[in-house]
Design a protein around this motif. Structure first.
Motif, mmCIF file in Angstrom:
data_model
loop_
_atom_site.group_PDB
_atom_site.id
_atom_site.type_symbol
_atom_site.label_atom_id
_atom_site.label_comp_id
_atom_site.label_asym_id
_atom_site.label_seq_id
_atom_site.Cartn_x
_atom_site.Cartn_y
_atom_site.Cartn_z
ATOM 1 N N ASP A 1 -27.174 -30.679 -22.233
ATOM 2 C CA ASP A 1 -26.088 -30.517 -21.265
ATOM 3 C C ASP A 1 -24.825 -30.036 -21.964
ATOM 4 O OD1 ASP A 1 -24.343 -30.726 -19.104
ATOM 5 O OD2 ASP A 1 -24.131 -32.895 -19.285
ATOM 6 N N ARG A 2 -24.383 -30.749 -22.970
ATOM 7 C CA ARG A 2 -23.146 -30.388 -23.668
ATOM 8 C C ARG A 2 -23.276 -29.043 -24.377
ATOM 9 N NH1 ARG A 2 -20.322 -35.796 -26.215
ATOM 10 N NH2 ARG A 2 -20.577 -37.147 -24.412
ATOM 11 N N MET A 3 -24.413 -28.813 -24.990
ATOM 12 C CA MET A 3 -24.569 -27.553 -25.715
ATOM 13 C C MET A 3 -24.466 -26.359 -24.775
ATOM 14 S SD MET A 3 -27.279 -28.246 -28.819
ATOM 15 C CE MET A 3 -28.500 -29.286 -28.018
ATOM 16 N N ASP A 4 -25.049 -26.479 -23.580
ATOM 17 C CA ASP A 4 -24.951 -25.353 -22.649
ATOM 18 C C ASP A 4 -23.547 -25.203 -22.108
ATOM 19 O OD1 ASP A 4 -26.442 -23.265 -20.877
ATOM 20 O OD2 ASP A 4 -25.135 -24.394 -19.527
ATOM 21 N N TYR A 5 -22.909 -26.299 -21.663
ATOM 22 C CA TYR A 5 -21.607 -26.083 -21.019
ATOM 23 C C TYR A 5 -20.545 -25.618 -22.001
ATOM 24 C CZ TYR A 5 -19.557 -30.869 -21.955
ATOM 25 O OH TYR A 5 -19.043 -32.017 -22.498
ATOM 26 N N LEU A 6 -20.650 -25.991 -23.273
ATOM 27 C CA LEU A 6 -19.686 -25.472 -24.246
ATOM 28 C C LEU A 6 -19.835 -23.959 -24.409
ATOM 29 C CD1 LEU A 6 -19.714 -28.199 -27.049
ATOM 30 C CD2 LEU A 6 -17.946 -27.781 -25.334
ATOM 31 N N LEU A 7 -21.048 -23.512 -24.630
ATOM 32 C CA LEU A 7 -21.283 -22.084 -24.814
ATOM 33 C C LEU A 7 -20.967 -21.296 -23.539
ATOM 34 C CD1 LEU A 7 -24.643 -22.216 -26.796
ATOM 35 C CD2 LEU A 7 -22.400 -21.593 -27.704
ATOM 36 N N ARG A 8 -21.378 -21.828 -22.403
ATOM 37 C CA ARG A 8 -21.204 -21.117 -21.131
ATOM 38 C C ARG A 8 -19.730 -21.075 -20.728
ATOM 39 N NH1 ARG A 8 -25.071 -19.443 -18.047
ATOM 40 N NH2 ARG A 8 -26.537 -20.720 -19.251
ATOM 41 N N ASP A 9 -19.048 -22.204 -20.872
ATOM 42 C CA ASP A 9 -17.635 -22.248 -20.494
ATOM 43 C C ASP A 9 -16.798 -21.375 -21.419
ATOM 44 O OD1 ASP A 9 -18.484 -24.017 -18.589
ATOM 45 O OD2 ASP A 9 -17.603 -25.799 -19.508
ATOM 46 N N ALA A 10 -17.144 -21.355 -22.710
ATOM 47 C CA ALA A 10 -16.423 -20.487 -23.643
ATOM 48 C C ALA A 10 -16.618 -19.022 -23.267
ATOM 49 C CB ALA A 10 -16.899 -20.737 -25.074
ATOM 50 N N TYR A 11 -17.849 -18.657 -22.933
ATOM 51 C CA TYR A 11 -18.146 -17.275 -22.566
ATOM 52 C C TYR A 11 -17.337 -16.844 -21.337
ATOM 53 C CZ TYR A 11 -20.784 -13.242 -20.867
ATOM 54 O OH TYR A 11 -21.140 -11.991 -20.406
ATOM 55 N N HIS A 12 -17.323 -17.686 -20.317
ATOM 56 C CA HIS A 12 -16.700 -17.294 -19.057
ATOM 57 C C HIS A 12 -15.188 -17.453 -19.062
ATOM 58 C CE1 HIS A 12 -20.247 -16.314 -16.672
ATOM 59 N NE2 HIS A 12 -20.863 -17.328 -17.246
ATOM 60 N N THR A 13 -14.648 -18.306 -19.904
ATOM 61 C CA THR A 13 -13.192 -18.399 -20.002
ATOM 62 C C THR A 13 -12.626 -17.383 -20.982
ATOM 63 O OG1 THR A 13 -13.395 -20.177 -21.654
ATOM 64 C CG2 THR A 13 -13.088 -20.842 -19.352
ATOM 65 N N GLY A 14 -13.491 -16.755 -21.771
ATOM 66 C CA GLY A 14 -13.046 -15.725 -22.696
ATOM 67 C C GLY A 14 -12.458 -16.257 -23.986
ATOM 68 N N VAL A 15 -12.758 -17.537 -24.311
ATOM 69 C CA VAL A 15 -12.245 -18.113 -25.555
ATOM 70 C C VAL A 15 -13.380 -18.218 -26.572
ATOM 71 C CG1 VAL A 15 -10.535 -19.423 -24.260
ATOM 72 C CG2 VAL A 15 -12.683 -20.521 -24.899
#
Length: 464
Positions: A184-198
Motif C-alpha cells: 500500500d505505502r510503496m504504491d501510493y508514494l510512487l503514484r502520488d509523487a508521479y501525479h503531483t510532479g515531485v
C-alpha cells in the motif's frame, strides 16, 4: 456452499492494465478481474486518491481505483518472488506457502474499497471509518464483492476481511498489506509523487522487491538492501512534509470541513427548507445511513451538491461553497502549541469584528505523522518494525543499523496552523483602503507580538 468456480482459476489469456507507475498491471485470476468489474470497485474511479491536494498539485487527479490496482500489482510481484525463491519446504520453516496468494491478492485489491468522497474530511464530519466500511463491503451479502468472494468458499470473504483487520493468522500476508513498508505505502508514494510532479516520493522499488524475504514471523529485508529501505523511509517523510501536509491543501480541507458542518447544521434546523435537496446526504446528517447509502456517494455527488449550495440563501453556506469550488483557500499562520491560546481568542475577536462567524471562518489544523517507529513494550499499540537480516541469520531493527533512520525514528513531525480567510493575511493588491485594512494591521500586530510566525514568512502559501 459449493464453489461456482475455482478461486485459483486462471484467465485463458492474461489481462493487463497499462499503468504510468508500474508499466503493466497483470491480471491472471478470474476472481481478480471479476472484483475489478464489480460495482463497488468501479465506484473507486470516482474518488480521488489525494482529495483536496489536486487543488494544490493540479496533476493529482488520480483515483483510489488506480492506487488499488497498483497495490495489487506490487503484491502480485512479491508473491511471484516468494514462490520462485523462498517457497516453504516443510511446515513451519518460515517459507512462503503459495496457497496464500489468492487471499493476499484479493485483500491488496480491496484494501481501500471503503473510502468515501474526500475520505478523511468526510470521516471527521460523519464519524465514519473507511476500514470498518471496507470490512462491511467485503462481508455483506448485499454487495457484488461478497458474492464474488463467496464463490471461492463460504468463509473466504471473512478471510479477506481479517487481513484488513490484521487478525489473519499468517503475519506474512498481513505485513504485505499493512506494515511500515507494505505494498500500500510503496504504491501510493510512487503514484502520488508521479501525479503531483515531485521527486520526493521516488525510491528504488525494484531493489526493495529483490531484498524482501518471508520468515516465520512476517517479512524482513536483506542487509544489502538497507540503503533502498532507507531511501523509502526518507521518501515517505518528505512526501508527508512537502505534499500531504501542504498548507494550501489543508486550507481547502478546512473549507470543506466547515462547508459540510454548515450544511449539517442547516439540515437539522426545522426552520430551514433544505431536506428535499439532500436526499443522498440526508441519512448521514441524520446518523442512520446504511451501506447502500454510503456506496451511492462519490466526489461527483458532493461536487453537485456544492454547486447547488452556491445558490442557497444562507450566506455562509453559499460563500463556503463558492470558496471551495472556485479555489479560494483559507490561509494560515504556523504556531506552537506552547503559544497562549488566549492569543488565538484575541485573533478570533478581530475576525468577529469584521462580521465573520468564527465557527466557520477560523480553524486550528494539526497535521502530524510518525515517519518511522520501533517496538516499545510499554505502548498499547505498536507498528510492525522493519527488520534486516544479517549474514549470520540474526535480525536487527532498521533504526539500529541505519543512522539516517535513527535520526527520525520515533519522532513525530508536522505542525499546527491557525486558518483564516485570505484577506486577513494579505492586504488588497490594489493598495486601496478596504474594510479590513485596520483589522489587517491589528491582526498582524497580534501575530508578530505573539511570535506565532516569523513576519517575513507571511506570504502566499500557494504556487500560482
Amino acid at each position: 456452499m459449493s464453489s461456482l468456480y475455482d478461486g485459483n482459476l486462471l484467465l485463458p489469456i492474461e489481462h493487463v492494465f497499462r499503468d504510468p507507475v508500474h508499466d503493466y498491471i497483470h491480471i491472471q485470476h478470474q476472481i481478480i478481474l471479476d472484483l475489478i468489474n464489480s460495482s463497488e470497485f468501479q465506484r473507486l474511479r470516482r474518488i480521488k486518491q489525494l482529495g483536496t491536494s489536486s487543488l494544490t498539485f493540479h496533476g493529482a487527479e488520480h483515483t483510489r481505483f488506480t492506487h488499488s490496482l497498483g497495490v495489487y500489482e506490487i503484491t502480485r510481484r512479491i508473491c511471484d518472488t516468494f514462490e520462485r525463491n523462498y517457497a516453504t519446504q516443510t511446515p513451519g520453516d518460515g517459507g512462503w506457502d503459495d496457497n496464500e496468494r489468492l487471499v493476499a491478492l484479493c485483500a491488496a485489491l480491496l484494501h481501500d474499497i471503503g473510502h468515501g468522497p474526500y475520505s478523511h474530511t468526510f470521516e471527521h464530519i460523519f464519524k465514519t471509518d473507511h476500514e470498518e466500511i471496507t470490512v462491511s463491503i467485503i462481508t455483506s451479502p448485499e454487495t457484488e464483492v461478497y458474492q464474488i468472494l463467496s464463490k471461492v468458499s463460504e468463509d473466504f470473504p471473512e478471510k479477506v476481511a481479517s487481513i484488513i483487520q490484521k487478525t489473519y493468522p499468517n503475519p506474512q500476508v498481513v505485513q504485505l498489506i499493512s506494515s511500515q513498508i507494505d505494498a500500500d505505502r510503496m504504491d501510493y508514494l510512487l503514484r502520488d509523487a508521479y501525479h503531483t510532479g515531485v521527486n520526493y516520493g521516488t525510491f528504488d522499488l525494484t531493489r526493495i522487491l529483490r531484498v524482501i524475504r518471508p520468515y516465520k514471523d512476517g517479512i524482513y529485508f536483506q542487509m544489502s538492501g538497507m540503503h533502498a529501505v532507507e531511501d523509502y523511509i526518507v521518501s515517505r517523510y518528505q512526501m508527508y512534509m512537502q505534499v500531504y501536509f501542504h498548507p494550501v491543501s489543508r486550507g481547502m480541507e478546512v473549507i470543506l470541513d466547515h462547508l459540510l458542518k454548515r450544511a449539517k447544521k442547516m439540515y437539522v434546523d426545522p426552520a430551514i427548507q433544505f431536506k428535499d435537496q439532500l436526499n443522498l446526504l440526508g441519512p448521514f446528517f441524520e446518523k442512520k445511513f446504511t451501506l447502500k447509502d454510503y456506496l451511492k456517494l462519490d466526489d461527483g455527488v458532493l461536487a453537485t451538491y456544492f454547486t447547488l449550495w452556491k445558490e442557497e440563501k444562507d450566506p455562509i453556506l453559499s460563500d463556503l461553497a463558492t470558496r471551495f469550488l472556485d479555489r479560494h483557500p483559507f490561509k494560515s499562520v504556523k504556531f506552537s502549541s506552547k503559544t497562549d491560546m488566549d492569543l488565538i481568542e484575541d485573533l478570533k475577536a478581530i475576525i468577529r469584528e469584521a462580521g465573520y462567524d468564527t465557527d466557520y471562518y477560523t480553524a486550528i489544523n494539526n497535521s502530524y505523522d510518525l515517519p518511522y517507529d520501533f517496538y516499545r513494550p510499554n505502548q498499547n499499540t505498536n507498528r510492525t518494525q522493519i527488520e534486516l537480516v544479517r549474514q549470520d541469520g540474526t535480525l536487527v531493527e532498521l533504526s539500529k543499523a541505519s543512522e539516517i533512520v535513527s535520526s527520525i525514528a520515533g519522532k513525530v513531525r508536522g505542525d499546527e496552523r491557525f486558518y483564516v480567510p485570505k484577506e486577513f493575511l494579505k492586504p488588497d493588491a490594489s493598495n486601496e483602503i478596504t474594510l479590513f485594512e485596520h483589522l489587517y494591521d491589528e491582526f498582524n500586530r497580534y501575530i508578530k507580538n505573539g511570535a506565532i510566525i516569523d513576519p517575513n514568512k507571511l506570504v502566499e502559501d500557494s504556487p500560482k
